[in-house]
Write a protein that holds these residues in place. Structure first.
Motif, PDB file in Angstrom:
ATOM      1  N   ALA A 178      -8.321  -3.051  -4.173  1.00 17.03           N
ATOM      2  CA  ALA A 178      -7.504  -2.115  -3.396  1.00 17.03           C
ATOM      3  C   ALA A 178      -7.670  -2.355  -1.900  1.00 17.03           C
ATOM      4  N   SER A 238      -3.200   3.312   4.456  1.00 11.15           N
ATOM      5  CA  SER A 238      -2.956   4.405   3.518  1.00 11.15           C
ATOM      6  C   SER A 238      -3.512   5.732   4.026  1.00 11.15           C
ATOM      7  N   SER A 255      -3.943  -1.060  -8.348  1.00 17.69           N
ATOM      8  CA  SER A 255      -5.393  -1.152  -8.208  1.00 17.69           C
ATOM      9  C   SER A 255      -6.057   0.092  -8.780  1.00 17.69           C
ATOM     10  N   VAL A 315      -5.870  -5.583  -0.934  1.00 16.91           N
ATOM     11  CA  VAL A 315      -4.434  -5.312  -0.858  1.00 16.91           C
ATOM     12  C   VAL A 315      -4.109  -4.570   0.433  1.00 16.91           C
ATOM     13  N   GLU A 316      -4.938  -3.602   0.776  1.00 20.65           N
ATOM     14  CA  GLU A 316      -4.716  -2.810   1.991  1.00 20.65           C
ATOM     15  C   GLU A 316      -4.726  -3.691   3.235  1.00 20.65           C
ATOM     16  N   TYR A 330      -7.339   5.226  -0.422  1.00 26.77           N
ATOM     17  CA  TYR A 330      -6.368   4.151  -0.635  1.00 26.77           C
ATOM     18  C   TYR A 330      -5.119   4.692  -1.332  1.00 26.77           C
ATOM     19  N   ASN A 363      -2.059   0.948  -4.301  1.00 23.87           N
ATOM     20  CA  ASN A 363      -2.206  -0.436  -3.833  1.00 23.87           C
ATOM     21  C   ASN A 363      -1.989  -1.486  -4.925  1.00 23.87           C
ATOM     22  N   ASN A 392       0.854  -1.189   0.000  1.00 19.70           N
ATOM     23  CA  ASN A 392       0.000   0.000   0.000  1.00 19.70           C
ATOM     24  C   ASN A 392       0.886   1.234   0.000  1.00 19.70           C
TER      25      ASN A 392
END
Length: 319
Positions: free
Chosen positions: A231, A247, A177, A234-235, A154, A157, A139
């Protein structure tokens, strides 16, 4: 200017050290920078190096950070980047990551408290070169929104996937993302170019194709809600499991004196534990897909020389 690999490495290493980085930090960053160029990902090669140099000078990156490596479990490696670059922590854990993955079949590498990771494909490509399948996510500072939110929620990402194959370079996917990477919008703004619809919104949250207005605004997730879901996934992996900053909480990677302190999460797999003929099967399948008209990621790239723009070299030298 055209560079041999060693000359390009020396340029990046010397620039980092002039900015105050230690020899270890400079060498690790130089390797990753030149690797991105050879992979065709120039936006996160030398074009991204000034962000690191400015980060060293302004204090966003610890110049002589010594990553702390711990082994939480036989197949788990944890690293604290100590506000330094992400590449050095990965480099120092790399041998153990490869060895443990070949031993146990799977190993997780989790790193927190680092500056932006640069080219994410650098990590999966190296693992694929070592015969492993790898998935990496990270991130970054919040600079992406959704059309529903219109607020920075975000980072871009990105996620990257790498796999070894017979008779060719590793297969690597490396994508954000967001609809594009921020460095691409910034580059378009510097050149006075327009950007495609769906890439970004302006400072008022309105969709724009003006790169100069997009730089003042936010990026958009690709594919609407589906991209935003990726996203978020991924975060959760990159910040939630590593302990890095979300983020929303990450300071800017381009301004100020505080590290973004974000995370890098990697899962490495030993394919031969699961399928002994994996590399041959993957090569054959990629060839079959290409014959059906599928563009295989990376297949359009054929970098044979390292060419760096004169103005970029001048900018690096000035920094």
């Amino acid at each position: 200017m055209r560079f041999e690999t060693q000359d390009a490495l020396e340029l990046a290493r010397r620039a980092a050290m002039k900015a105050g980085a230690s020899e270890a930090v400079a060498a690790s960053l130089a390797d990753a920078t030149v690797s991105a160029e050879w992979a065709g990902n120039r936006a996160v090669g030398f074009a991204h190096l000034p962000d690191y140099l400015d980060g060293f000078v302004k204090g966003r990156i610890a110049k002589d950070a010594a990553p702390e490596i711990d082994f939480a479990a036989p197949a788990v490696i944890q690293a604290d980047a100590k506000r330094g670059i992400a590449q050095l922590g990965f480099d120092r854990a790399f041998a153990q990551l490869v060895e443990r993955t070949h031993t146990y079949g799977v190993t997780v590498f989790s790193q927190s408290n680092s500056f932006t990771v640069g080219e994410l494909g650098y990590y999966t490509r190296r693992l694929a070169q070592a015969g492993l399948v790898a998935l990496a996510v990270t991130n970054a500072t919040a600079q992406m929104t959704t059309l529903e939110s219109r607020k920075a929620v975000y980072g871009t990402n990105p996620l990257s996937f790498g796999a070894p194959r017979d008779g060719g370079k590793p297969f690597v996917i490396d994508q954000a993302s967001s609809s594009t990477a921020f460095v691409n919008v910034r580059r378009a703004a510097e050149r006075g170019e327009t950007i495609p619809e769906g890439w970004a919104v302006d400072a008022h949250g309105q969709p724009t194709t003006d790169a100069r207005e997009a730089v003042k605004g936010l990026l958009l997730a690709f594919g609407g809600a589906r991209g935003a879901n990726i996203a978020l996934m991924v975060e959760i992996l990159a910040a939630g499991l590593t302990g890095g900053n979300w983020s929303l909480d990450a300071p800017s990677f381009a301004e100020g004196e505080h590290s973004p302190a974000v995370g890098l999460f990697i899962v490495a797999l030993a394919p031969r534990v699961l399928a002994g003929d994996f590399e041959a099967r993957l090569s054959a399948q990629l060839e079959r897909l290409a014959a059906h008209g599928v563009r295989i990621p990376g297949s359009h790239l054929d970098v044979t020389e390292l060419d760096i723009a004169d103005e970029l070299i001048a900018k690096i030298e000035a920094l």
